[in-house]
Enzyme design. Sequence first.
Site, PDB file in Angstrom:
ATOM      1  N   ASP A 308       7.864 -10.523   9.402  1.00  0.00           N
ATOM      2  CA  ASP A 308       7.241  -9.329   8.849  1.00  0.00           C
ATOM      3  C   ASP A 308       5.854  -9.684   8.358  1.00  0.00           C
ATOM      4  OD1 ASP A 308       9.062  -7.301   9.197  1.00  0.00           O
ATOM      5  OD2 ASP A 308      10.316  -8.045   7.566  1.00  0.00           O
ATOM      6  N   ALA A 380      -3.146  11.734  -3.265  1.00  0.00           N
ATOM      7  CA  ALA A 380      -2.969  11.852  -1.821  1.00  0.00           C
ATOM      8  C   ALA A 380      -3.755  13.039  -1.289  1.00  0.00           C
ATOM      9  CB  ALA A 380      -1.487  12.005  -1.487  1.00  0.00           C
TER      10      ALA A 380
END
Lengths: 682, 575
Positions: A308, A380
């Site tokens: 990962d 956001a």
Amino acid sequence: MTKHTRQEISLFNKAILGPALFESFLKLSPRLMMKNPVMFVVEVGSVLTSILWLRDLILRPVNMEPLWFTGQVTLWLWITVLFANFAEAVAEGRGKAQADTLRRMRREIEARKLTDGAETRVSASTLRKGDVVVAEVGDFVPCDGEVIEGIASIDESAITGESAPVIRESGGDRSAVTGGTRVLSDRVVVRITADPGSTFLDRMIALVEGASRQKTPNEIALHILLVGLTVIFLIACVTLVPVAMYSSVTLTVTVTIALLVCLIPTTIGGLLSAIGIAGMDRLIRRNVLAMSGRAVEAAGDVDVLLLDKTGTITLGNRMATELLPAEGVRVEDLARVAGLSSAADETPEGRSIVALVRERYGIVDQDLQAPGAVFIPFSAYTRMSGCDVNGSVIRKGAVDAVMDHARSLGGVIPAGVQEVTDHIGDQGGTPLAVSENGRVLGVIHLKDVVKAGIKERFSRFRAMGIRTVMITGDNPRTAAAIAQEAGVDDFLAEATPENKMRLIKEEQGRGKIVAMTGDGTNDAPALAQADVGMAMNTGTQAAKEAGNMIDLDSNPTKLLEVVEVGKQLLMTRGTLTTFSIANDVAKYFAILPALYILAYPEIAPLNVMGLSSPHSAILSAVIFNALIIILLIPLALKGVRYRPVGAAALLRRSLLIYGVGGVLAPFVGIKLIDLLLGAAGM
Amino acid sequence: MTWNGWLQILVYFGLVLALTKPLGVYLHRVFESGERPLPRLFGPADRLLHRLCGVDPNQEQDWKQYLLSLLVFSLMGTVVSFLILVFQDRLPLNPQGQEGVSWHLAFNTAVSFLTNTNWQSYAGETTMSYLSQMVALAWHNFVSAGAGIGVALALARGLTRRPAPDDPGAKGLGNFWSDLIRSLVYLLLPACTVLALIFVSQGVIQNFAPYLDVATLEGALQPMAMGPVASQEVIKMLGTNGGGFFNANSAHPFENPTAFINLLQMLCIFAIPAALTYAYGRMARDQREGWIIFWSMAVLFLAGTTTAYWAESHANPALSGLAIEQSVGNMEGKEVRFGIAGSALFATVTTDASCGAVNSMHDSFTPLGGLVPLVNIELGEIIFGGVGAGLYGMLVFVLLSVFIAGLMVGRTPEYLGKKIEAREMQMSMIYILIFPLVILIFTAWSSVTEAGVSALANSGPHGFSEILYAYSSAAGNNGSAFAGLSTNTPWWNVTLGLTMVLGRFAMIAPVLAMAGSMRGKRTVPPGPGTFPTNCLLFLGLLVGVILIVGALTFFPVLSLGPVLEAFLAPHNRLF
């Protein structure tokens, strides 16, 4: 964060050596010895020579070997068996010491069981899978389970060695709790997932103790080789008796047994199980639990590592690395504004911007202090953060968002910003635009910072013939740039559990052995599919069940060490096998002339070592054969050092040391022992 | 040792080397390609035989079917041969009126030819009718060679074939019947036809005439044995069989008349075993894999030849003091037309390959000269080895070497990308074990029983070497003898017969089982981390493992045989 690694146990620790010595004698039981046919043959030989010695002592037959000789051979044969047992006992002893520490945790815990909402206090040992318990500050988690309600910080140091508490909460990937750990804050409701005797702790104790140890596939194959060789030498020695009769050579039973024991592969036969146990132990000391020896072996065979990106290859957070001012803007101004915009920004990115402007652009604390500043956090919706200070409107954020913001304030977008932005994107970085009062000052280059030293590490793996593949959710462009910087061989961008699984199956379809790490429930199928699946201890129960290794430190980089341990284990087996077989050449030259020289004095030139007498020659070989086991115990336990230089170079080196060296060493050793025996008057 | 002698050896080896590739390519095309060579010449016979036998060449067999076909075929052939030998006096083509052969000799001989050993407890010219020679014996010379090639191909297929993605458990190792038919049609029969004519042109006889009575220089009448020799001589060498038409084998001028034929005979012995290594390289898709095997064999061959030539260039201690010129070396038991080099080379070649034809008497070699053939056999008949048997034997050693040393690179052992696991080790150990088991047990037994010792012509270590050589030769399916042993007795015929059967079939069975277990394994493509088996380093390792395993097993007994004799000879203790 402090961290105490699992207590390092030195090779020659009194606490282990004492009991191990005792164990060596217990292991003489034929029932246990039978499991190791090579050493069992030695034990049978020892018993036979002991009987002969007693017979000679009492009956004094005419044509017997001297009593001291039979006595010495007998003694050293027993020592050979004991040394082999000792090696195994030392290896097991180190595991047992660790098991004892764990066992202390398995004290009686009182559980607060919830039945239809009502709480009753029961003993933890009565809990069964599916029961629900509650644990609050100060309580021990009674058994392995899954948090189904609440959030708590938990001290898992007893299991992981990590003193910092970890957070456990219901839902998601951090819901698993382990029996024996302690709740430090808050309250959780836990559904029990293991019956007594099969908990994580139980399994861990069994593993480190070696109780559940089974021979691994390669160990079985090696055993077949050793047993085969033993049978061959058994035939060679037994048939030598009538042949000697034909040739009018007297061959006593003592001498025949001595010859047999010297020829069968006692060195590797005696150390084989110790090597296996020590391999598991090396993993445990790195805080990795392998669920089976098979997994450790597979680790040595790994062809492809799936890693990962976040946490393994990169530090996990994007860091500001560079400021790129727009045309006509001084870099100092950009640095000051960028610093101001982030002064109160506690996100890792924000902190990295402050750190960057301080270190690289000479901004000092005073520049960043703006009393009365109003911090605007990131949202956001706006995709910007910043502050309003002294009438200035400072913003940083996604480039298009900042541009829109600037235009709305009537600002002009300087030429070149778009170009710089694209350039950063191409390099795999994230651009953040900075504006002050509608004027775009420039761009901050944020990028994934690759861990120090990781590139060298990957090149080591390339030399071993292992391909590294980076798994990331990033888009292919970003992924490619990071992959190049980190030096991985390949990458899987925009990874999903499905295409991760597909990648594993593809590689396996090509015959590759695949290793990966994972922690989430959605990693579980891939962990199960991979040949080596290392689950993080912080991960979910499902992930831990699916993998065949668990890293208690939850450090994905450790997969690299696991591979090295696996390779070390296999190499140690190979080198000692080669050494053991190569040793036989010299033993022949010691023993055979000694057998025949009385009947045929002309054969003297075959005694190339010039050993002083037939008895001394045979005894020297037997003693060498016993001593070499004890001398090689440290090597068997520590393992041969692995060098990532490619198979051909590794093989050349090992063959030289253990093959050629294995042929030559006993010539020297036997001669030395012979000289010592001569000095001792034997 | 002379320049001339070395030249003979080098020319011989050069020819073997030159022949390896073209013949190897040919073999690969015959057995492993869809387009077999010379279709107009051989195609009809190939198809006809397949149709006659009801064999579908595309019907792949798994290892058990392959083994079963081989065993059934072998059993039937042996029974027929046994009956022909026992009843030869009532069968045609017996102008000399040879009697029926005793049961134990018939058993020994039938088994001997079946197993490609060609151990002869009899003298051909005084025992066998022409029919027995041509049908009971020569038949086996052809088909045992074909069967050997088949087993080698089956193992090679098991190791090199990659299971298709849609067929992970693939088991097919080829078709025994088809491999056998093709080895006969494309290889053995045509080669023997051509070569037999060349042999005849050099003076090898070929007739069905009764024996001639010829007046010698002394005026006495001497019977001169006749027979269809040339037709059997070629397959005797080409199939590494070695059973001579006459008792003197290739020392007999009617079998091996000239130095040229001597060279050709030696070439025939190595031709197919050497070429198979090349064909194997093709199958492995890496020609170097084949060449490493070839050169491992070549190194051992050259070492043996040098030792034998060196030893035989010394005077024979048994003849010292007599009025015999020994400056050229030990000529006892050698033909003057072959000389020291030609004889030492032949002895090495015939025992490297499990041929067993002889052009000189190994019994009369110096102790160390005689040690070479013995060691060659005891290493397992893998130095080029028997037709097919050499390759599969060597591949077992390859697997063993990879397993022992392969771990040292930090991976579980793999060969050609396939893992070597418990099953393969089990089978290789059975293979390795059978050999010393039968040799040592029967040798030890014979050396202390009256039935065994009474056959000896010599005492002491030399007598022991004769026993050891006999069982080694039988187990190695070589067939040559340290003459001086009269083995036409029930004890020897039966024990040697059993040794030959075990040395052949108890070793073929694990080889095929191994082929079966390797066949379906998934293949890991090689990388820098995989154990290299196509480099010089591996050659050294392989030779080392062969020498150590061979030496470790047989060193104790060898040192009571030829080695002891060598030490005793300078002290005038002769046997």
